[in-house]
Design an enzyme around this catalytic site. Structure first.
Site, PDB file in Angstrom:
ATOM      1  N   GLU A 279      43.300  19.382  54.263  1.00 34.18           N
ATOM      2  CA  GLU A 279      43.012  19.270  53.220  1.00 34.18           C
ATOM      3  C   GLU A 279      44.373  18.355  53.522  1.00 34.18           C
ATOM      4  OE1 GLU A 279      42.644  22.524  53.141  1.00 34.18           O
ATOM      5  OE2 GLU A 279      40.642  21.776  51.906  1.00 34.18           O
TER       6      GLU A 279
ATOM      7  N   THR B 280      37.466  21.478  59.919  1.00 35.66           N
ATOM      8  CA  THR B 280      38.196  22.506  60.464  1.00 35.66           C
ATOM      9  C   THR B 280      37.288  23.847  60.659  1.00 35.66           C
ATOM     10  OG1 THR B 280      39.490  23.200  58.688  1.00 35.66           O
ATOM     11  CG2 THR B 280      40.432  21.097  60.092  1.00 35.66           C
TER      12      THR B 280
ATOM     13  N   ASN C  42      35.714  22.184  54.858  1.00 41.24           N
ATOM     14  CA  ASN C  42      35.571  20.618  54.203  1.00 41.24           C
ATOM     15  C   ASN C  42      36.077  19.193  54.889  1.00 41.24           C
ATOM     16  OD1 ASN C  42      38.240  22.252  53.055  1.00 41.24           O
ATOM     17  ND2 ASN C  42      38.112  19.962  53.228  1.00 41.24           N
TER      18      ASN C  42
ATOM     19  N   ASP D 139      34.782  20.424  48.465  1.00 39.47           N
ATOM     20  CA  ASP D 139      35.919  21.211  49.672  1.00 39.47           C
ATOM     21  C   ASP D 139      34.941  21.949  49.009  1.00 39.47           C
ATOM     22  OD1 ASP D 139      37.289  22.825  50.497  1.00 39.47           O
ATOM     23  OD2 ASP D 139      38.531  23.932  48.708  1.00 39.47           O
TER      24      ASP D 139
ATOM     25  N   ASN E 246      34.745  33.378  49.194  1.00 39.86           N
ATOM     26  CA  ASN E 246      35.444  32.628  50.380  1.00 39.86           C
ATOM     27  C   ASN E 246      35.704  32.865  51.097  1.00 39.86           C
ATOM     28  OD1 ASN E 246      38.048  31.571  51.009  1.00 39.86           O
ATOM     29  ND2 ASN E 246      38.468  30.013  48.954  1.00 39.86           N
TER      30      ASN E 246
ATOM     31  N   HIS F 146      57.015  67.343  32.893  1.00 41.68           N
ATOM     32  CA  HIS F 146      58.177  66.207  33.551  1.00 41.68           C
ATOM     33  C   HIS F 146      57.763  65.865  34.487  1.00 41.68           C
ATOM     34  CE1 HIS F 146      60.497  64.905  30.533  1.00 41.68           C
ATOM     35  NE2 HIS F 146      61.459  66.381  30.704  1.00 41.68           N
TER      36      HIS F 146
ATOM     37  N   MET G 119      61.727  66.377  22.921  1.00 43.31           N
ATOM     38  CA  MET G 119      62.144  66.632  24.011  1.00 43.31           C
ATOM     39  C   MET G 119      63.529  68.118  23.139  1.00 43.31           C
ATOM     40  SD  MET G 119      63.635  66.942  27.100  1.00 43.31           S
ATOM     41  CE  MET G 119      65.531  68.497  27.647  1.00 43.31           C
TER      42      MET G 119
END
Ligand code: CA
Length: 693
Positions: free
Chosen positions: A220, A276, A296, A341, A428, A631, A668
């Site tokens: 790129e 590349t 690409n 690409d 990819n 809790h 509570m």
């Protein structure tokens, strides 16, 4: 937890994770601090004694993961089968290691004789005890952070190679480093790319016949692609093979490049050309052929790169090279005259498949362009090419000529054009895997709607993106137009067998095992296991961060482990905007799982109870009698009702009053009549200690 890792065995820590989540925390090891009093444990002497014979026979060492794709075939299939479809739901996390680094973690760890070698962003290398996750050494090559600007797709690293006591890492800024596997000490480094040009290294080296093979990226930014081989012993450059021709006036490096130059027009060398070799490689020891994938063109838009057209060899190609001298033996170009690409740097897998009643040695690839290719790896003959995702740039591939049947409008000469796939690819860099048991390839596939338009004006700018396309079209990319899925593909029947859908693309690489399992991490922070034959989801764990890396599996002391590196990042995570917004970003972690096997004995429970700090024991007991039922055990809330550690951190001064008086509006209860002031104070002390833990 106030206990040292030695006080309670890590093995128990992992197995107790389901019962007592807080205990599992002791297995986590901080990246920086010494792992135990008296300093770090050392790697065993002689570690990393991997030679050519071991690499060739890597398949016979299922306890290890010796090279990037486990074997030279890069199948990412492990025959280990202690973990299988019948028990994978019993996996628990037995250790995790925090890299202390943010951004994309794309590494495949190697495991060599009990030591794990793994990398993080900025090419940092870690050696860990594979059984415990304990840090043995850490090596930071100190990359100048300004180099990050020329990394198209995040400052990632995909892993190391280990050979004859050395660890080899390709550093983002273009260096190749050799480290002592026992200590992490730098033995030598060589500059594999001109620092004045915008090259970067993100891929893992491979070692073939004593040669360290390393490529680079940067298309790129306007570079010329190549792959190099260095003598592992000395660091001497043995050969370098360019993938695209340079300026003809300066002569060609090889006849192959002279032939390639006939497929280019204009003055492409001034723009770099691209092609590349930034990720995939495989090696066939019998044929003695090294395979690499090329990227690409630079710039993307062929009209600007090679005005008047041409195939532009050897862009977007699979190249078979002689590993002794780098000579090109055969090539197959997946996308002639690439203008989208459409890299062919995606994972390459070697396998033997029975096609039409004949056993063929094949090489398989699912490159960005959306076609799944099967080639005879002896000659490069195309055997099949079929769309594995939606493809609109071509109507298929002619098996006679090997060329795509391109749709003319796909070249976007007339302006904005919708094209599938996109620069993100149908697949990819995330590695796929192949199971010889099922005969299926497991592809981290994705569907991202893309649009291309020519740039209104183009002027190459060094150090910046030079695509020659109008990237503002990405403004239309939203989550409605982007999906991912795990795809099980039959390369012989040439069809999809099953898929598992994901809400967003850019999920992790895959691992196939002899237990007929496929493992994959996801962008939204989960680690999953599937029945390799049916695609049924059998196991799910949370990873804290999105996963893009590929898992591995190994064995030590009779236990099978599965490891995956979590750390959301990489190209799509950075650029995806709204479409990537559901990915989970957090500091990187190496997560290791094993079966929850041992029965929980009264002794182990007693040991865990007695291991609690004495200073808060009274409050701890009172808390578990009165508070834990809402809790949570250990003051850890699953999120339904307030987590008291959070409540305490927010307003410590009102804690006792709320316990005594309650919060009637929120349900509570008031405990003032049940608990004495001393008991409330003890509970407060316990919660305060937990909040500070
Ligand atoms: Ca690219």
């Amino acid at each position: 937890m106030g206990r040292s890792p030695d006080g309670l065995s890590r093995r128990w820590a992992g197995k107790a994770a389901l019962l007592l989540p807080t205990i599992a925390a002791i297995a986590a090891v901080a990246a920086e601090g010494p792992a135990r009093a008296g300093g770090r444990a050392a790697a065993p002497p002689g570690v990393g004694a991997v030679d050519d014979a071991r690499l060739r026979a890597a398949d016979s060492e299922p306890q290890n993961w010796l090279t990037h794709g486990r074997t030279f075939s890069e199948q990412r299939y492990s025959p280990l089968a202690r973990i299988h479809t019948g028990n994978v739901s019993h996996l628990v996390r037995v250790w995790s290691f925090e890299t202390g680094l943010r951004r994309g973690h794309e590494a495949t760890p190697l495991v060599v004789d009990g030591v794990m070698f793994v990398t993080g962003p900025w090419s940092v290398v870690f050696a860990l005890d594979a059984r415990t996750g304990e840090l043995l050494w850490r090596h930071d090559p100190q990359v100048d952070r300004r180099v990050g600007q020329r990394a198209c797709c995040d400052v990632v690293n995909r892993g190391v190679a280990v050979y004859r006591g050395r660890v080899f890492v390709g550093v983002l800024d273009g260096r190749l480093q050799a480290l002592d596997a026992a200590t992490g000490k730098l033995l030598y480094e060589v500059q594999t790319a001109d620092p004045a040009r915008d090259y970067t290294i993100t891929g893992a080296p491979r070692v073939v016949k004593g040669r360290v093979i390393i490529g680079n990226g940067g298309a790129e930014y306007g570079v010329r692609g190549y792959v190099s081989a260095y003598d592992a012993e000395t660091g001497r450059l043995l050969w370098r093979t360019y993938t695209v021709p340079g300026n003809p006036a300066e002569g060609f490096e090889s006849p192959a490049l002279e032939r390639a130059a006939r497929t280019w027009r204009g003055r492409w060398w001034e723009l770099g050309g691209g092609g590349t070799v930034w990720d995939s490689m495989a090696y066939d020891p019998e044929l003695d052929l090294l395979y690499v994938g090329t990227g690409n063109g630079s710039p993307w838009n062929r009209e600007l790169r090679s005005p008047g057209g041409g195939d532009n060899l050897y862009l977007s190609s699979i190249l078979a090279l002689d590993p002794d001298d780098g000579r090109l033996v055969w090539h197959y170009q997946t996308t002639p005259g690439d203008t989208w690409d459409f890299t062919a740097t995606q994972h390459l897998i070697l396998a033997d498949l029975e096609i039409g009643g004949v056993r063929r040695p094949v090489i398989m690839q699912a490159p960005k362009n959306g076609f799944f290719y099967v080639l005879d790896r002896r000659t490069g003959e195309l055997l099949s090419a079929d769309p594995y995702v939606q493809v609109t740039w071509a109507d298929g591939v002619d098996l006679g000529t090997g060329r795509p049947r391109e749709r003319p409008e796909a070249r976007y000469r007339g302006g904005l054009t919708l094209v599938r796939p996109t620069p993100f690819g149908g697949h990819n860099w995330q590695p796929m895997s192949f199971s010889p048991r099922t005969g299926l390839v497991y592809i981290p596939a994705q569907e991202v709607l893309g649009a291309y338009a020519p740039a209104s004006r183009f002027e190459p700018r060094p150090g910046h993106f030079n695509t020659g396309t109008d990237l503002s079209v990405f403004a239309a990319l939203t989550r409605e137009f982007a999906r991912g899925h795990l795809l099980a593909w039959d390369p012989v029947a040439r069809r999809e067998v099953w898929r598992h859908p994901y809400a967003i693309p850019w999920n992790g690489g895959t691992l196939a095992t002899g237990g007929d399992l496929v493992f994959q991490g996801t962008a939204d922070g989960r680690f999953l296991a599937f029945d390799a034959r049916t695609g049924r989801l059998l196991f799910e764990a949370h990873t804290g961060s999105g996963v893009v890396a590929a898992p591995i599996t190994y064995e030590a002391g009779g236990t099978q482990y599965v490891t995956v590196v979590a750390g959301w990042g990489g190209a799509f995570a950075l650029v995806g905007g709204d479409a990537a917004a559901d990915g989970r970003a957090a500091p990187g972690r190496v997560l290791t799982f094993a079966l929850f096997e041992a029965p929980v004995t009264p002794e182990l429970v007693r040991e865990a109870l007695e291991g609690r700090p004495a200073s808060t024991r009274a409050g701890d007991d009172a808390y578990h009698v009165h508070c834990a039922r809402c809790h949570g055990v250990g003051a850890v809330s699953a999120g339904v009702i307030a987590d008291l550690r959070e409540s305490y951190r927010r307003s410590p001064a009102s804690f006792a009053a709320v316990v005594a008086g309650g919060l009637p509006d929120r349900g509570m209860p008031a405990f003032g009549e049940v608990l004495s002031a001393d008991e409330i104070a003890a509970i407060e002390a316990y919660v305060a200690a937990r909040a500070a833990d």
